[in-house]
Structure formats: C-alpha cells, structure tokens
Design a protein around this motif. Structure first.
Motif, PDB file in Angstrom:
ATOM      1  N   SER A 126      -6.547  -4.134   4.113  1.00 48.35           N
ATOM      2  CA  SER A 126      -6.516  -2.917   3.224  1.00 48.35           C
ATOM      3  C   SER A 126      -6.166  -3.268   1.759  1.00 48.35           C
ATOM      4  N   VAL A 127      -6.908  -2.809   0.731  1.00 40.29           N
ATOM      5  CA  VAL A 127      -6.251  -3.096  -0.696  1.00 40.29           C
ATOM      6  C   VAL A 127      -6.387  -1.853  -1.576  1.00 40.29           C
ATOM      7  N   ASP A 128      -5.618  -1.654  -2.671  1.00 41.33           N
ATOM      8  CA  ASP A 128      -5.951  -0.817  -3.687  1.00 41.33           C
ATOM      9  C   ASP A 128      -5.675  -1.513  -5.302  1.00 41.33           C
ATOM     10  N   GLY A 129      -6.340  -1.256  -6.287  1.00 46.87           N
ATOM     11  CA  GLY A 129      -5.946  -1.549  -7.453  1.00 46.87           C
ATOM     12  C   GLY A 129      -5.884  -0.569  -8.239  1.00 46.87           C
TER      13      GLY A 129
ATOM     14  N   MET B 130      -2.620  -4.582   2.244  1.00 46.67           N
ATOM     15  CA  MET B 130      -1.960  -4.174   3.538  1.00 46.67           C
ATOM     16  C   MET B 130      -2.778  -5.180   4.429  1.00 46.67           C
ATOM     17  N   SER B 131      -1.945  -5.929   5.099  1.00 46.57           N
ATOM     18  CA  SER B 131      -2.710  -6.638   6.224  1.00 46.57           C
ATOM     19  C   SER B 131      -2.937  -6.083   7.449  1.00 46.57           C
ATOM     20  N   SER B 132      -3.765  -6.663   8.385  1.00 47.28           N
ATOM     21  CA  SER B 132      -3.932  -6.029   9.560  1.00 47.28           C
ATOM     22  C   SER B 132      -2.891  -5.704  10.525  1.00 47.28           C
ATOM     23  N   ASP B 133      -1.757  -6.301  10.272  1.00 49.50           N
ATOM     24  CA  ASP B 133      -0.574  -5.860  10.984  1.00 49.50           C
ATOM     25  C   ASP B 133       0.497  -4.995  10.241  1.00 49.50           C
ATOM     26  N   ASP B 134      -0.129  -4.252   9.330  1.00 47.70           N
ATOM     27  CA  ASP B 134       0.663  -3.372   8.587  1.00 47.70           C
ATOM     28  C   ASP B 134       1.753  -4.051   7.633  1.00 47.70           C
ATOM     29  N   ARG B 135       1.680  -5.287   7.484  1.00 45.10           N
ATOM     30  CA  ARG B 135       2.710  -5.742   6.291  1.00 45.10           C
ATOM     31  C   ARG B 135       1.858  -5.389   5.150  1.00 45.10           C
TER      32      ARG B 135
ATOM     33  N   GLN C 284       3.599   3.848  -9.982  1.00 46.23           N
ATOM     34  CA  GLN C 284       3.803   4.965  -9.242  1.00 46.23           C
ATOM     35  C   GLN C 284       2.463   5.915  -9.281  1.00 46.23           C
ATOM     36  N   SER C 285       1.608   5.323  -9.496  1.00 46.69           N
ATOM     37  CA  SER C 285       0.168   6.037  -9.618  1.00 46.69           C
ATOM     38  C   SER C 285      -0.401   6.458  -7.955  1.00 46.69           C
ATOM     39  N   PRO C 286      -0.933   7.228  -7.646  1.00 45.26           N
ATOM     40  CA  PRO C 286      -1.800   7.530  -6.459  1.00 45.26           C
ATOM     41  C   PRO C 286      -2.745   6.294  -6.059  1.00 45.26           C
ATOM     42  N   HIS C 287      -2.684   6.135  -4.612  1.00 48.10           N
ATOM     43  CA  HIS C 287      -3.609   5.186  -4.405  1.00 48.10           C
ATOM     44  C   HIS C 287      -4.435   5.396  -3.220  1.00 48.10           C
ATOM     45  N   VAL C 288      -5.513   4.929  -2.980  1.00 46.07           N
ATOM     46  CA  VAL C 288      -6.237   5.147  -1.549  1.00 46.07           C
ATOM     47  C   VAL C 288      -6.674   3.595  -1.350  1.00 46.07           C
ATOM     48  N   TRP C 289      -6.383   3.552  -0.065  1.00 44.87           N
ATOM     49  CA  TRP C 289      -6.662   2.122   0.543  1.00 44.87           C
ATOM     50  C   TRP C 289      -8.410   2.050   1.101  1.00 44.87           C
ATOM     51  N   ILE C 290      -8.600   0.777   0.561  1.00 38.07           N
ATOM     52  CA  ILE C 290     -10.062   0.316   0.929  1.00 38.07           C
ATOM     53  C   ILE C 290     -10.006  -0.525   1.954  1.00 38.07           C
ATOM     54  N   GLU C 291     -10.496  -0.583   2.968  1.00 37.57           N
ATOM     55  CA  GLU C 291     -10.438  -1.674   4.042  1.00 37.57           C
ATOM     56  C   GLU C 291     -11.699  -2.569   3.844  1.00 37.57           C
ATOM     57  N   THR C 292     -11.497  -3.708   4.070  1.00 37.83           N
ATOM     58  CA  THR C 292     -12.371  -4.900   3.891  1.00 37.83           C
ATOM     59  C   THR C 292     -12.884  -5.344   5.471  1.00 37.83           C
ATOM     60  N   ALA C 293     -13.924  -6.104   5.445  1.00 39.83           N
ATOM     61  CA  ALA C 293     -14.367  -6.665   6.577  1.00 39.83           C
ATOM     62  C   ALA C 293     -13.403  -6.986   7.601  1.00 39.83           C
ATOM     63  N   ASP C 294     -12.422  -7.935   6.895  1.00 39.43           N
ATOM     64  CA  ASP C 294     -11.339  -8.556   7.740  1.00 39.43           C
ATOM     65  C   ASP C 294     -10.288  -7.771   7.902  1.00 39.43           C
ATOM     66  N   GLN C 295     -10.359  -6.559   7.720  1.00 39.30           N
ATOM     67  CA  GLN C 295      -9.456  -5.544   8.318  1.00 39.30           C
ATOM     68  C   GLN C 295      -8.088  -5.375   7.256  1.00 39.30           C
TER      69      GLN C 295
END
Length: 214
Positions: free
Chosen positions: A92-95, A109-114, A79-90
């Motif tokens: 997005s990840v957060d850890g 999150m994949s490039s097609d928003d999954r 439940q912790s807050p997160h900020v997406w980091i977008e990689t070169a292949d579009q």
C-alpha cells in the motif's frame, strides 16, 4: 665506590629512530599511494562508526541525515491526511506533494504491515538532471540509432486497487532529535505511531485517545 659520572638525561625528542632508520611519518613520503589511500579511507571509517552508533543497518549515515532533514523541512506536509492505495503485490502506498517545497512525501506499507516514510527531494532531482545535462546530446543520438521501443499495453500493466481508509493526523511532535510521534485517526479509532526520522520506519503503534494531545 667507582664514580661513573653523571648520567645523561634522555629526552623524547632525541629518541633513536626505528632500527631500519625510517620514522612512521616518513612512510607517507616513501609510499605516497599508501598515504593517500589511508587518508581517503578515513571518511568511510567515521561513517561506519556513526552507523554502528546510531544502529543504522539498511541505509548510510548521510542518507539518514538527508531523510531527517526532509522531515524537518516538510514538517507540516507530513501531517496531511492520506488514503492507502493497494498495488497488485499487496503493498500500500500514498503520496503527497508538499506545496511549499515541491518535495514528494511517500508513505509505504508492506504486506506484513510494516510502515515506512520516504521523501523525494525536488532540489536533488534538479541537481541530478543538471549533472546529466552534458550527456543529453549523446543520449539523443543513441536513441535515434536504437531499435524502436514498444510501450506496454494497458492490459499488461498491473492494476492498482484503491483502499478507501482515510487516515488523519490529529497531532504530531518530536520526542527527541531523532524520533517523532504521530497520532493518527482511522475511522473511529486512534493510534500513536512512533517513527524513526533516520530510517523512516515505524517503530511502534499503540491505541490512543482521539484527542490532539501528543
């Protein structure tokens, strides 16, 4: 009328054996390799049945239960807050490192928003490292005789692009023993996201009021 005498009563335990004289259970003694192979295949059958029953296609039943146990073990951390980091292949990840367990909680999150939730168990990594400890000397000897490896330069490494969208989980609850709901606020908008704890996949996202009432 001719008296043919009493008819002998037949009992199942006195049934005649198969024409070849071999009962079904005797095959395990005649062909032990066949018996061992048959018994060893039973867990695979049961796992496959479970995967079909729970509609799991991209993971095994054991892996699904491990992910579910990870979510339960790190419930507050998810439940912790997160900020997406977008990689070169579009992608997005957060850890997030969970303080209580040391596990790593990942949002992808994949490039097609999954969206997928994944977990890295520190205890599992330690166990794997201990299992490989006996090979450490062999690995060191191999490294000493291997050609020197050249590390990639900074310029050749892919660059990541931060996406400053802070997402805050307002509330979170289990819907049943498999699905759970997260109410997430991004900016001034809120959404209810339902996740499958067996696969980590987000199965739905709907607008919701920004109140802590999951």
């Amino acid at each position: 009328m001719t008296d043919q005498g009493p008819v002998a009563e037949q009992h199942p335990e006195t049934a005649k054996p198969a024409p070849n004289g071999t009962r079904w259970w005797q095959w395990f003694f005649l062909y032990p390799a066949f018996g061992v192979a048959l018994l060893s295949a039973v867990p695979n059958w049961t796992d496959r049945i479970r995967e079909i029953y729970y509609d799991i296609s991209n993971t095994s039943y054991d892996e699904a239960r491990e992910l579910q146990a990870f979510m339960q073990r790190n419930w507050q951390c998810t439940q912790s807050p997160h900020v997406w980091i977008e990689t070169a292949d579009q992608t997005s990840v957060d850890g997030t490192i969970c303080p209580r367990t040391g596990d790593v909680f990942l949002r992808i999150m994949s490039s097609d928003d999954r969206v997928f939730l994944k977990g890295i168990s520190i205890a599992g990594l330690v166990q794997q490292d201990e299992e490989r400890s006996n090979l450490s000397l062999v690995g060191a000897a191999h490294a000493a005789t291997s050609p020197e490896r050249v590390s990639p330069s900074v310029d050749s490494m892919p660059q990541v692009i931060p996406v400053q969208q802070l997402a805050v989980t307002i509330c979170q609850k289990w819907i049943d023993d498999r699905m759970f709901r997260k109410r997430v606020q991004v900016g001034g908008q809120c959404f209810d996201e339902v996740f499958d704890s067996f696969t980590g996949a987000r199965v739905s996202q709907t607008p919701a009021p920004c109140v802590a009432n999951c």
